[in-house]
Design a protein around this motif. Structure first.
Motif, PDB file in Angstrom:
ATOM      1  N   SER A   4     -27.925  -0.469 111.512  1.00 24.85           N
ATOM      2  CA  SER A   4     -28.976  -1.345 112.044  1.00 24.85           C
ATOM      3  C   SER A   4     -28.653  -2.803 111.729  1.00 24.85           C
ATOM      4  O   SER A   4     -29.392  -3.478 110.996  1.00 24.85           O
ATOM      5  CB  SER A   4     -30.340  -0.957 111.453  1.00 24.85           C
ATOM      6  N   LEU A   6     -28.936  -5.481 113.343  1.00 21.66           N
ATOM      7  CA  LEU A   6     -29.789  -6.532 113.897  1.00 21.66           C
ATOM      8  C   LEU A   6     -31.223  -6.445 113.380  1.00 21.66           C
ATOM      9  O   LEU A   6     -32.127  -7.069 113.937  1.00 21.66           O
ATOM     10  CB  LEU A   6     -29.785  -6.458 115.425  1.00 21.66           C
ATOM     11  N   ILE A  24     -29.048  -3.156 127.888  1.00 23.64           N
ATOM     12  CA  ILE A  24     -28.886  -4.144 126.818  1.00 23.64           C
ATOM     13  C   ILE A  24     -30.092  -4.109 125.886  1.00 23.64           C
ATOM     14  O   ILE A  24     -29.947  -4.128 124.654  1.00 23.64           O
ATOM     15  CB  ILE A  24     -28.682  -5.552 127.407  1.00 23.64           C
ATOM     16  N   GLU A  27     -29.831  -1.027 123.637  1.00 23.77           N
ATOM     17  CA  GLU A  27     -28.793  -1.107 122.603  1.00 23.77           C
ATOM     18  C   GLU A  27     -29.178  -2.092 121.512  1.00 23.77           C
ATOM     19  O   GLU A  27     -28.959  -1.824 120.322  1.00 23.77           O
ATOM     20  CB  GLU A  27     -27.453  -1.495 123.227  1.00 23.77           C
ATOM     21  N   LEU A  28     -29.754  -3.232 121.876  1.00 24.95           N
ATOM     22  CA  LEU A  28     -30.179  -4.201 120.865  1.00 24.95           C
ATOM     23  C   LEU A  28     -31.258  -3.603 119.966  1.00 24.95           C
ATOM     24  O   LEU A  28     -31.248  -3.782 118.742  1.00 24.95           O
ATOM     25  CB  LEU A  28     -30.702  -5.473 121.534  1.00 24.95           C
ATOM     26  N   ALA A  31     -29.950  -1.168 117.507  1.00 25.61           N
ATOM     27  CA  ALA A  31     -29.292  -1.835 116.383  1.00 25.61           C
ATOM     28  C   ALA A  31     -30.284  -2.526 115.457  1.00 25.61           C
ATOM     29  O   ALA A  31     -29.880  -3.194 114.509  1.00 25.61           O
ATOM     30  CB  ALA A  31     -28.272  -2.849 116.904  1.00 25.61           C
ATOM     31  N   VAL A  35     -37.205  -6.189 120.518  1.00 22.43           N
ATOM     32  CA  VAL A  35     -36.798  -6.698 121.824  1.00 22.43           C
ATOM     33  C   VAL A  35     -38.014  -6.930 122.719  1.00 22.43           C
ATOM     34  O   VAL A  35     -38.820  -6.013 122.945  1.00 22.43           O
ATOM     35  CB  VAL A  35     -35.828  -5.726 122.519  1.00 22.43           C
ATOM     36  N   ALA A 252     -23.698  -3.316 127.538  1.00 14.61           N
ATOM     37  CA  ALA A 252     -24.723  -3.372 126.495  1.00 14.61           C
ATOM     38  C   ALA A 252     -24.122  -3.200 125.103  1.00 14.61           C
ATOM     39  O   ALA A 252     -24.509  -3.887 124.147  1.00 14.61           O
ATOM     40  CB  ALA A 252     -25.779  -2.301 126.756  1.00 14.61           C
ATOM     41  N   ARG A 253     -23.183  -2.283 124.968  1.00 16.17           N
ATOM     42  CA  ARG A 253     -22.546  -2.055 123.669  1.00 16.17           C
ATOM     43  C   ARG A 253     -21.743  -3.275 123.229  1.00 16.17           C
ATOM     44  O   ARG A 253     -21.758  -3.644 122.043  1.00 16.17           O
ATOM     45  CB  ARG A 253     -21.658  -0.815 123.746  1.00 16.17           C
ATOM     46  N   THR A 256     -24.155  -6.105 122.121  1.00  9.93           N
ATOM     47  CA  THR A 256     -24.760  -5.787 120.826  1.00  9.93           C
ATOM     48  C   THR A 256     -23.770  -5.994 119.688  1.00  9.93           C
ATOM     49  O   THR A 256     -24.129  -6.520 118.617  1.00  9.93           O
ATOM     50  CB  THR A 256     -25.288  -4.341 120.837  1.00  9.93           C
ATOM     51  N   ALA A 259     -23.550  -9.689 119.134  1.00  7.89           N
ATOM     52  CA  ALA A 259     -24.735 -10.194 118.433  1.00  7.89           C
ATOM     53  C   ALA A 259     -24.676  -9.889 116.937  1.00  7.89           C
ATOM     54  O   ALA A 259     -25.178 -10.661 116.111  1.00  7.89           O
ATOM     55  CB  ALA A 259     -25.999  -9.583 119.045  1.00  7.89           C
ATOM     56  N   ALA A 260     -24.055  -8.757 116.579  1.00  9.97           N
ATOM     57  CA  ALA A 260     -23.970  -8.350 115.171  1.00  9.97           C
ATOM     58  C   ALA A 260     -22.770  -8.955 114.451  1.00  9.97           C
ATOM     59  O   ALA A 260     -22.662  -8.816 113.221  1.00  9.97           O
ATOM     60  CB  ALA A 260     -23.903  -6.827 115.088  1.00  9.97           C
TER      61      ALA A 260
END
Length: 314
Positions: A4, A6, A24, A27-28, A31, A35, A252-253, A256, A259-260
């Motif tokens: 996790s 995010l 997306i 997936e966000l 994580a 959202v 999406a993966r 994510t 973003a991480a």
């Protein structure tokens, strides 16, 4: 890796009703992010897309998987609605960490029509939906996002900067819309840099969304066989190059993972693709493949389909 990564982050995904936006958002949330899912299609009022998917449906899928989401009906063509959304996020969360602008407008394209014959209202509907929505949303959201170092803006477009620099995207309105979205990310990256933020333009490859499958009259079970059967045939549906298509999960993966990534600022102002992100972060699509759509399409431009092995690009 942290399952996790995010957790504690607040994300806004526009156009989260279906396709890439829905994937997306899911997936966000998986994580750990909270959202906010926005779009025009709700259970009480649909959009002119006339589809069954809704933003409530996206939020429910996230909740069923153990994530946290808030569905908000917003037409991002209207500043007042977007400003109200950002005020709501600020009041409830006090921050915004991730913005994904994923409104495309492709439903309004009339392909291969020269500018002088293009219906002006239809063309501007495409431009307003596919680009001005991004500009309005970023204008309203980036003040909040930039307060916390590490903020990330993803502008979803069609085609990499390199590909679009040498290819005409069928019509003037579509060409300007998609290249403008990429340029917006480039410009936002410069504004955000001194605030510790990052902006990236990201394109999927041949996206196998719900709308695309329905438009071609194929399913997730038979799309590849249908495309293979059209090898060497002009104007066939689906076209042969649909064999390189990917599900929204690959994009999406990759987003994510970006973003991480604590080093995500290295991507600032860049144009990238679902394939490049998957390659960089060691990801694959749901079937285990890693389609390189833009290289495959470029190869088809210079060679016949019989000379290219699809396996080299998946």
């Amino acid at each position: 890796m942290d399952a996790s990564p995010l957790t504690g982050r607040i994300a806004l995904v526009t156009g989260a009703t279906r396709g890439a936006g829905r994937a997306i958002a899911r997936e966000l949330a998986a994580a750990g992010a909270h959202v906010y899912c926005t779009g025009r299609s709700t259970r009480t009022q649909g959009s002119d897309y006339d589809r069954t998917e809704t933003i409530e449906g996206t939020a429910e899928l996230i909740a069923e998987a153990g994530g946290t989401a808030t569905a908000v009906a917003v037409d991002h063509r209207y500043r007042s609605q977007v400003e109200s959304l950002i005020a709501r996020i600020e009041s409830a969360q006090g921050r915004l960490d991730i913005l994904v602008n994923d409104i495309g407008g492709e439903a309004y394209v009339d392909f291969d029509v020269p500018l002088w014959d293009y219906d002006w209202e239809q063309g501007m509907k495409l431009f307003d939906t596919g680009f001005v929505t991004h500009l309005i949303t970023s204008h309203a959201a980036l003040g909040l996002l930039s307060r916390t170092p590490g903020g990330l803006v993803i502008e979803i477009t069609d085609g990499t900067r390199e590909f679009n620099a040498r290819q005409y995207r069928s019509t003037v309105f579509l060409d300007l819309t998609k290249t403008a979205v990429d340029r917006l990310a480039f410009a936002e990256g410069h504004d955000l840099k001194d605030r510790g933020g990052t902006a990236v333009s990201v394109t999927p490859g041949w996206l196998r969304s719900e709308m695309m499958l329905d438009g071609f009259g194929v399913t997730e079970e038979n799309w590849r066989a249908a495309a293979e059967a059209n090898r060497g045939r002009e104007d066939a549906v689906p076209p042969y190059d649909f064999v390189i298509s990917e599900t929204p999960a690959l994009l999406a993966r990759g987003i994510t993972a970006l973003a991480a990534d604590p080093q995500r600022e290295e991507w600032n102002t860049r144009s990238t693709s679902s394939f490049e992100l998957a390659q960089h972060y060691g990801l694959s699509d749901v079937d285990g493949s890693r389609p390189d759509a833009w290289s495959f399409i470029a190869a088809l431009d210079s060679s016949s389909a019989d000379e290219i092995d699809i396996a080299d690009y998946r």
